[in-house]
Design an enzyme around this catalytic site. Structure first.
Site, PDB file in Angstrom:
ATOM      1  N   ARG A  78       4.712  56.370  88.549  1.00 17.83           N
ATOM      2  CA  ARG A  78       4.076  55.077  88.818  1.00 17.83           C
ATOM      3  C   ARG A  78       2.638  54.996  88.323  1.00 17.83           C
ATOM      4  O   ARG A  78       1.906  55.977  88.358  1.00 17.83           O
ATOM      5  CB  ARG A  78       4.115  54.805  90.329  1.00 17.83           C
ATOM      6  CG  ARG A  78       5.532  54.628  90.858  1.00 17.83           C
ATOM      7  CD  ARG A  78       5.576  54.665  92.387  1.00 17.83           C
ATOM      8  NE  ARG A  78       6.937  54.419  92.868  1.00 17.83           N
ATOM      9  CZ  ARG A  78       7.867  55.378  92.990  1.00 17.83           C
ATOM     10  NH1 ARG A  78       7.563  56.627  92.670  1.00 17.83           N
ATOM     11  NH2 ARG A  78       9.075  55.092  93.418  1.00 17.83           N
ATOM     12  N   HIS A  91       8.034  54.220  85.625  1.00 15.46           N
ATOM     13  CA  HIS A  91       8.780  54.784  84.491  1.00 15.46           C
ATOM     14  C   HIS A  91       8.659  53.949  83.217  1.00 15.46           C
ATOM     15  O   HIS A  91       9.645  53.649  82.539  1.00 15.46           O
ATOM     16  CB  HIS A  91      10.243  54.963  84.862  1.00 15.46           C
ATOM     17  CG  HIS A  91      10.484  55.992  85.924  1.00 15.46           C
ATOM     18  ND1 HIS A  91       9.671  57.099  86.084  1.00 15.46           N
ATOM     19  CD2 HIS A  91      11.444  56.091  86.893  1.00 15.46           C
ATOM     20  CE1 HIS A  91      10.122  57.827  87.097  1.00 15.46           C
ATOM     21  NE2 HIS A  91      11.192  57.240  87.600  1.00 15.46           N
ATOM     22  N   HIS A 102      15.018  62.491  83.676  1.00 12.19           N
ATOM     23  CA  HIS A 102      15.390  61.963  84.992  1.00 12.19           C
ATOM     24  C   HIS A 102      16.859  62.259  85.328  1.00 12.19           C
ATOM     25  O   HIS A 102      17.566  61.383  85.832  1.00 12.19           O
ATOM     26  CB  HIS A 102      15.134  60.463  85.051  1.00 12.19           C
ATOM     27  CG  HIS A 102      14.806  59.936  86.409  1.00 12.19           C
ATOM     28  ND1 HIS A 102      15.690  59.998  87.467  1.00 12.19           N
ATOM     29  CD2 HIS A 102      13.688  59.351  86.894  1.00 12.19           C
ATOM     30  CE1 HIS A 102      15.143  59.441  88.534  1.00 12.19           C
ATOM     31  NE2 HIS A 102      13.918  59.047  88.214  1.00 12.19           N
ATOM     32  N   ASP A 113      10.438  61.847  98.019  1.00 10.47           N
ATOM     33  CA  ASP A 113      10.196  61.200  96.731  1.00 10.47           C
ATOM     34  C   ASP A 113       8.709  61.366  96.439  1.00 10.47           C
ATOM     35  O   ASP A 113       7.946  60.400  96.420  1.00 10.47           O
ATOM     36  CB  ASP A 113      10.587  59.724  96.776  1.00 10.47           C
ATOM     37  CG  ASP A 113      10.576  59.061  95.395  1.00 10.47           C
ATOM     38  OD1 ASP A 113      10.332  59.787  94.402  1.00 10.47           O
ATOM     39  OD2 ASP A 113      10.803  57.844  95.313  1.00 10.47           O
ATOM     40  N   GLU A 121      11.601  66.141  88.376  1.00 11.25           N
ATOM     41  CA  GLU A 121      10.951  65.554  87.209  1.00 11.25           C
ATOM     42  C   GLU A 121       9.589  66.228  86.971  1.00 11.25           C
ATOM     43  O   GLU A 121       8.657  66.018  87.739  1.00 11.25           O
ATOM     44  CB  GLU A 121      10.772  64.058  87.418  1.00 11.25           C
ATOM     45  CG  GLU A 121      12.060  63.333  87.789  1.00 11.25           C
ATOM     46  CD  GLU A 121      11.798  62.052  88.545  1.00 11.25           C
ATOM     47  OE1 GLU A 121      11.143  61.149  87.968  1.00 11.25           O
ATOM     48  OE2 GLU A 121      12.217  61.948  89.724  1.00 11.25           O
TER      49      GLU A 121
END
Length: 380
Positions: A110, A135, A206, A279, A344
């Protein structure tokens, strides 16, 4: 008579050889049909490319979004398992918004409020995630068609020119993603880029990993280890706050192998509530040394182990919290919440707006270089 027999044998050998080289209607080991990935998008052709080694590992990749479609690896009993989520056809990748297996760019993760400033110039980006740019924006690299070259059966090279102003980012960016499959079941991914104007770059992969090889199984019993003492907390919009906090004494501590499901629903811990589970970005202890393990994921059921290596400073552990049972993937299987794990490798989220964090700035004359290795093995 001897000449006739030799001629007949030569003809038979040629026929067999040709049949083995390009058998008609053959599917990949993961069950994919190459024809289902052949179409034309904006005048360019999409396709499915297969990497194989002599150990039996197979990786299938489409040049649409540079997406890893399938990865076949052996489990502890020697049975081959497809350990990533994805779709059976290019049309599903086109029509169903997703990041499954994609090469993410120009900026992974982000960027706060969809804006950043570089050299005194403010750039406004399209906002596609809770008021932020996620992304690379709604038309990031995961939705573009790369030019593909496959030198041999273990290497695939993808290139893409992102034009100045594309998704709001400055600079004509020449980008390259190279996939290299080794004989010891390691998939190496190299990212390279050059620009003609100061810009920001942060690329990653991803892939959604399911080491059980069964998307009907949730990730709760898998063991995760992250080589990190610190993480970057987020607010309720999933945006990093700018802090770097210790994992000590918190549900973010994965310094020892820990089952993912043991703490993921502890929403009394504000970070798990804000992230709808895990996350978050972890600050790696590896000091950009790709020879050191950044993270390890293991399925006790199959014995499949995934070690992640990178020269990047951070890694985003995303537990598939937003999979919601509305998407059918390969073989018609519905992907339920937390059916996979993403690991990631990256610069920290919103780095362009956090000047004290490792820089994502790329200038003319410089070369962006990032590397990730997904190494598979078996624990019996």
């Amino acid at each position: 008579m001897k000449k006739v027999c030799l001629a007949a044998l030569a003809t038979l050998f040629l026929a067999v050889s040709c049949t083995e080289k390009a058998p008609v209607g053959k599917l990949t080991d993961s069950g994919l049909d190459k024809k289902n990935f052949e179409t034309e998008i904006n005048g360019k052709k999409s396709d499915l490319y297969t990497l194989r080694n002599t150990s039996g590992m197979e990786v299938c990749i489409t040049n649409f979004g540079g997406r890893i479609v399938s990865i076949m690896v052996p489990d502890k009993d020697g049975k081959m398992k497809d350990v990533v989520l994805g779709f059976d056809s290019i049309q599903d990748y086109i029509n169903i918004p997703s990041d499954f297996g994609a090469a993410i760019g120009r900026y992974a993760n982000r960027i706060g409020n969809g804006t950043f400033e570089l050299d005194g110039v403010k750039y406004d980006l399209p906002k596609n995630n809770f008021g932020h740019t996620l992304h690379g924006g709604p038309k990031g690299f995961q939705y573009v068609l790369f030019d593909a070259t496959q030198p041999d059966d273990k290497i695939l090279e993808l290139t893409y020119l992102a034009k100045d102003g594309e998704e709001g980012f400055p600079g004509n960016l020449k980008s390259k993603v190279t996939y290299i499959l080794s004989e010891d079941n390691a998939l190496q991914i190299k990212y390279e880029a050059e620009t003609d104007k100061p810009t920001v770059v942060n690329m990653t992969n991803h892939s959604y990993f399911n080491l059980d090889g069964d998307p009907n199984v949730k990730n709760s019993d898998w063991l995760l280890t992250i080589n990190s003492d610190k993480y970057t907390p987020v607010d309720s919009t999933f945006m990093t706050t700018g802090e770097i906090l210790t994992v000590e004494g918190t549900d973010m501590d994965f310094r020892k192998p820990t089952t993912i499901g043991s703490r993921i629903d502890n929403y009394s811990f504000i970070q798990l509530k804000n992230g709808n589970g895990y996350d978050h970005n972890w600050v790696l202890n590896t000091n950009n040394d790709i020879s050191k393990i950044a993270a390890t994921l293991e399925s006790p059921k199959t014995g499949i182990v995934l070690d992640v290596y990178t020269n990047e400073p951070g890694i985003q552990f995303y537990a598939g919290n937003f999979l919601d049972g509305t998407v059918k993937g390969k073989k018609g299987i519905v992907y339920q919440q937390r059916a996979a794990v993403c690991l990631e490798t990256q610069k920290y989220p919103d780095t362009p707006n956090k000047k004290d964090w490792p820089s994502a700035t790329l200038r003319p004359g410089e070369k962006y270089s990032s590397e990730t290795i997904f190494k598979f093995s078996v624990k019996k």
